[in-house]
Design a protein around this motif. Structure first.
Motif, PDB file in Angstrom:
ATOM      1  N   GLY A 177       0.817  -1.222   0.000  1.00 16.47           N
ATOM      2  CA  GLY A 177       0.000   0.000   0.000  1.00 16.47           C
ATOM      3  C   GLY A 177       0.845   1.262   0.000  1.00 16.47           C
ATOM      4  N   LYS A 178       2.133   1.110  -0.277  1.00 16.00           N
ATOM      5  CA  LYS A 178       3.030   2.269  -0.230  1.00 16.00           C
ATOM      6  C   LYS A 178       2.568   3.401  -1.150  1.00 16.00           C
ATOM      7  N   SER A 179       2.213   3.051  -2.385  1.00 16.69           N
ATOM      8  CA  SER A 179       1.840   4.098  -3.353  1.00 16.69           C
ATOM      9  C   SER A 179       0.602   4.866  -2.902  1.00 16.69           C
ATOM     10  N   ILE A 197       5.803  -6.539 -16.382  1.00 19.14           N
ATOM     11  CA  ILE A 197       6.714  -5.419 -16.151  1.00 19.14           C
ATOM     12  C   ILE A 197       7.174  -5.359 -14.692  1.00 19.14           C
ATOM     13  N   SER A 198       6.358  -5.858 -13.756  1.00 15.95           N
ATOM     14  CA  SER A 198       6.810  -5.959 -12.361  1.00 15.95           C
ATOM     15  C   SER A 198       8.080  -6.795 -12.297  1.00 15.95           C
ATOM     16  N   MET A 199       8.045  -7.931 -12.980  1.00 13.62           N
ATOM     17  CA  MET A 199       9.194  -8.843 -12.937  1.00 13.62           C
ATOM     18  C   MET A 199      10.375  -8.267 -13.722  1.00 13.62           C
ATOM     19  N   ALA A 200      10.084  -7.625 -14.856  1.00 10.32           N
ATOM     20  CA  ALA A 200      11.169  -7.003 -15.634  1.00 10.32           C
ATOM     21  C   ALA A 200      11.856  -5.928 -14.796  1.00 10.32           C
ATOM     22  N   ALA A 201      11.052  -5.162 -14.032  1.00  8.86           N
ATOM     23  CA  ALA A 201      11.608  -4.103 -13.176  1.00  8.86           C
ATOM     24  C   ALA A 201      12.486  -4.709 -12.090  1.00  8.86           C
ATOM     25  N   SER A 202      11.977  -5.773 -11.474  1.00 12.80           N
ATOM     26  CA  SER A 202      12.756  -6.430 -10.415  1.00 12.80           C
ATOM     27  C   SER A 202      14.069  -6.978 -10.980  1.00 12.80           C
ATOM     28  N   ASN A 203      13.998  -7.562 -12.180  1.00 12.52           N
ATOM     29  CA  ASN A 203      15.213  -8.107 -12.808  1.00 12.52           C
ATOM     30  C   ASN A 203      16.234  -7.009 -13.084  1.00 12.52           C
ATOM     31  N   MET A 210      10.374   4.157 -11.994  1.00 10.30           N
ATOM     32  CA  MET A 210      11.562   4.326 -12.849  1.00 10.30           C
ATOM     33  C   MET A 210      12.129   2.955 -13.243  1.00 10.30           C
ATOM     34  N   TYR A 211      12.195   2.029 -12.281  1.00  5.73           N
ATOM     35  CA  TYR A 211      12.651   0.670 -12.619  1.00  5.73           C
ATOM     36  C   TYR A 211      11.681   0.014 -13.605  1.00  5.73           C
ATOM     37  N   ARG A 212      10.406   0.284 -13.407  1.00  5.33           N
ATOM     38  CA  ARG A 212       9.400  -0.285 -14.313  1.00  5.33           C
ATOM     39  C   ARG A 212       9.560   0.265 -15.725  1.00  5.33           C
ATOM     40  N   ALA A 213       9.797   1.587 -15.842  1.00  3.16           N
ATOM     41  CA  ALA A 213       9.958   2.191 -17.172  1.00  3.16           C
ATOM     42  C   ALA A 213      11.188   1.597 -17.867  1.00  3.16           C
ATOM     43  N   ARG A 251      12.288   0.605  -2.210  1.00  2.00           N
ATOM     44  CA  ARG A 251      12.766  -0.555  -1.452  1.00  2.00           C
ATOM     45  C   ARG A 251      13.951  -0.202  -0.552  1.00  2.00           C
ATOM     46  N   ASP A 252      14.707   0.820  -0.956  1.00  4.56           N
ATOM     47  CA  ASP A 252      15.977   1.119  -0.283  1.00  4.56           C
ATOM     48  C   ASP A 252      16.148   2.618  -0.061  1.00  4.56           C
ATOM     49  N   ILE A 253      15.045   3.343   0.032  1.00  2.00           N
ATOM     50  CA  ILE A 253      15.132   4.804   0.123  1.00  2.00           C
ATOM     51  C   ILE A 253      15.772   5.217   1.456  1.00  2.00           C
ATOM     52  N   GLY A 254      15.230   4.715   2.562  1.00  2.00           N
ATOM     53  CA  GLY A 254      15.755   5.098   3.875  1.00  2.00           C
ATOM     54  C   GLY A 254      17.152   4.557   4.126  1.00  2.00           C
ATOM     55  N   ASP A 287       7.785   8.110  -6.966  1.00  2.12           N
ATOM     56  CA  ASP A 287       7.642   6.660  -7.018  1.00  2.12           C
ATOM     57  C   ASP A 287       8.884   6.090  -7.712  1.00  2.12           C
ATOM     58  N   THR A 288       9.850   5.619  -6.919  1.00  2.00           N
ATOM     59  CA  THR A 288      11.093   5.139  -7.543  1.00  2.00           C
ATOM     60  C   THR A 288      10.871   3.837  -8.306  1.00  2.00           C
ATOM     61  N   GLY A 289       9.904   3.030  -7.864  1.00  2.00           N
ATOM     62  CA  GLY A 289       9.602   1.782  -8.575  1.00  2.00           C
ATOM     63  C   GLY A 289       9.187   2.052 -10.016  1.00  2.00           C
ATOM     64  N   VAL A 324      22.047   0.426 -13.193  1.00  2.00           N
ATOM     65  CA  VAL A 324      20.644   0.844 -13.207  1.00  2.00           C
ATOM     66  C   VAL A 324      20.311   1.549 -11.892  1.00  2.00           C
ATOM     67  N   ARG A 325      20.733   0.967 -10.789  1.00  2.00           N
ATOM     68  CA  ARG A 325      20.454   1.561  -9.479  1.00  2.00           C
ATOM     69  C   ARG A 325      21.112   2.931  -9.366  1.00  2.00           C
ATOM     70  N   ALA A 326      22.331   3.031  -9.909  1.00  2.00           N
ATOM     71  CA  ALA A 326      23.042   4.317  -9.833  1.00  2.00           C
ATOM     72  C   ALA A 326      22.253   5.395 -10.573  1.00  2.00           C
ATOM     73  N   HIS A 386      17.133 -10.479  -1.917  1.00  2.00           N
ATOM     74  CA  HIS A 386      18.379 -11.252  -1.986  1.00  2.00           C
ATOM     75  C   HIS A 386      19.382 -10.740  -3.004  1.00  2.00           C
ATOM     76  N   ARG A 387      19.056  -9.663  -3.730  1.00  2.00           N
ATOM     77  CA  ARG A 387      20.028  -9.192  -4.719  1.00  2.00           C
ATOM     78  C   ARG A 387      21.253  -8.633  -3.986  1.00  2.00           C
ATOM     79  N   GLU A 388      22.368  -8.575  -4.736  1.00  2.00           N
ATOM     80  CA  GLU A 388      23.630  -8.150  -4.104  1.00  2.00           C
ATOM     81  C   GLU A 388      23.648  -6.658  -3.797  1.00  2.00           C
ATOM     82  N   ARG A 439      -4.625  -7.225  -2.376  1.00  2.00           N
ATOM     83  CA  ARG A 439      -4.645  -5.796  -2.726  1.00  2.00           C
ATOM     84  C   ARG A 439      -4.219  -5.576  -4.181  1.00  2.00           C
ATOM     85  N   ARG A 440      -3.163  -6.273  -4.588  1.00  2.00           N
ATOM     86  CA  ARG A 440      -2.672  -6.104  -5.963  1.00  2.00           C
ATOM     87  C   ARG A 440      -3.729  -6.579  -6.956  1.00  2.00           C
ATOM     88  N   TYR A 441      -4.355  -7.698  -6.600  1.00  2.00           N
ATOM     89  CA  TYR A 441      -5.419  -8.274  -7.441  1.00  2.00           C
ATOM     90  C   TYR A 441      -6.542  -7.249  -7.638  1.00  2.00           C
TER      91      TYR A 441
HETATM   92  O1   DC Z   1       7.417  -0.638  -6.029  1.00  2.00           O
HETATM   93  P1   DC Z   1       7.253  -1.370  -7.382  1.00  2.00           P
HETATM   94  O2   DC Z   1       6.512  -2.653  -7.257  1.00  2.00           O
HETATM   95  O3   DC Z   1       6.690  -0.471  -8.414  1.00  2.00           O
HETATM   96  O4   DC Z   1       8.767  -1.720  -7.833  1.00  2.00           O
HETATM   97  C1   DC Z   1       9.053  -2.473  -8.994  1.00  2.00           C
HETATM   98  C2   DC Z   1      10.415  -3.147  -8.835  1.00  2.00           C
HETATM   99  O5   DC Z   1      11.444  -2.144  -8.854  1.00  2.00           O
HETATM  100  C3   DC Z   1      10.620  -3.916  -7.542  1.00  2.00           C
HETATM  101  O6   DC Z   1      10.275  -5.269  -7.679  1.00  2.00           O
HETATM  102  C4   DC Z   1      12.096  -3.771  -7.270  1.00  2.00           C
HETATM  103  C5   DC Z   1      12.477  -2.507  -7.947  1.00  2.00           C
HETATM  104  N1   DC Z   1      12.691  -1.396  -7.003  1.00  2.00           N
HETATM  105  C6   DC Z   1      13.914  -1.322  -6.374  1.00  2.00           C
HETATM  106  O7   DC Z   1      14.740  -2.207  -6.565  1.00  2.00           O
HETATM  107  N2   DC Z   1      14.222  -0.267  -5.586  1.00  2.00           N
HETATM  108  C7   DC Z   1      13.329   0.711  -5.356  1.00  2.00           C
HETATM  109  N3   DC Z   1      13.675   1.753  -4.587  1.00  2.00           N
HETATM  110  C8   DC Z   1      12.043   0.641  -5.970  1.00  2.00           C
HETATM  111  C9   DC Z   1      11.741  -0.444  -6.774  1.00  2.00           C
END
Ligand code: DC
Length: 220
Positions: free
Chosen positions: A13-15, A88-94, A35-38, A123-126, A31-33, A101-103, A179-181, A149-151
């Motif tokens: 429910g973050k968004s 695209i959720s999974m593509a973003a996570s990948n 950007m990963y999604r785009a 996921r890692d803002i704070g 919404d940083t997610g 990408v994170r940089a 679990h990513r590095e 909720r997602r459903y």
């Molecule tokens: O919050 P979201 O479901 O829109 O995020 C999509 C993907 O982006 C999530 O599975 C992992 C990645 N993500 C991240 O690694 N770091 C963030 N700060 C935000 C999202």
């Protein structure tokens, strides 16, 4: 200066909460997610393997991401409606596993947080992106509540949805994101934990508003 970091796994429910908090406190919502999604969307469209760092780096060199009136723009195109799918959720996570990408996303995020008061979710803002944020909240909810909720979110948006697929995808994405590095999903040491499983949206917004007021003295 007020920077509110809201982290946690998908579907907590973050968004929804961050958007409401932005309105209440007069903050910019980031919404940083998205950007990963785009970036995940662009990779899929161009047949780029999301784990191929060289190919993704070339893509990043010719990619621009902007937020315009709450909409996510990829190379000038409004992709807000295209990035909220399971694929695209999974593509973003990948793609979010890659340090380059994170940089890039961190750079855009930090720039935005330096120019105005923000509520930023991810996921890692704070822990990583704005470690000196005035307020850090880590939101959780049980996996079945999050899947439900997602459903409902997808159905409300007029998209197709299958509960079991979403539940499995949430579990897989949680695992991968934690679990990513590089900069995995992690609560900052000084984050306030909020389990939202049994909260209504209004209760959740009030709980976050109370934390902001307690930490900063600012009221809505
Ligand atoms: O919050 P979201 O479901 O829109 O995020 C999509 C993907 O982006 C999530 O599975 C992992 C990645 N993500 C991240 O690694 N770091 C963030 N700060 C935000 C999202």
């Amino acid at each position: 200066m007020l920077r509110v970091a809201i982290d946690g796994p998908g579907g907590t429910g973050k968004s929804t909460i961050a958007k409401a908090i932005a309105v209440r406190f007069g903050l910019e919502y980031i919404d940083t997610g998205a950007m990963y999604r785009a970036l995940g969307l662009k990779a899929r469209r161009n047949g780029i393997d999301e784990s191929d760092a060289d190919a993704v780096k070339k893509m990043l060199d010719v990619t621009s991401i902007d937020f315009v009136s709450g909409h996510t723009h990829l190379d000038g195109e409004d992709v807000s409606g295209l990035i909220r799918t399971n694929e695209i959720s999974m593509a973003a996570s990948n793609i979010s596993k890659l340090a380059i990408v994170r940089a890039k996303v961190d750079e855009v995020s930090r720039y935005l947080a330096s120019t105005k008061d923000v509520v930023m979710e991810g996921r890692d803002i704070g822990a990583t992106v704005i470690p000196d944020a005035e307020v850090k909240i880590f939101m959780t909810a049980s996996p079945d509540v999050r899947a439900k909720r997602r459903y409902e979110q997808l159905l409300a948006a007029g998209k197709e949805a299958d509960y079991d697929t979403i539940f499995n995808e949430i579990q897989a994405r949680d695992y991968q994101d934690s679990h990513r590095e590089v900069s995995p999903l992690r609560a900052a040491d000084d984050a306030v934990f909020l389990d939202t499983s049994d909260m209504s949206i209004e209760e959740n917004i009030d709980a976050v508003a109370d934390i902001i007021t307690a930490k900063t003295g600012r009221s809505a």
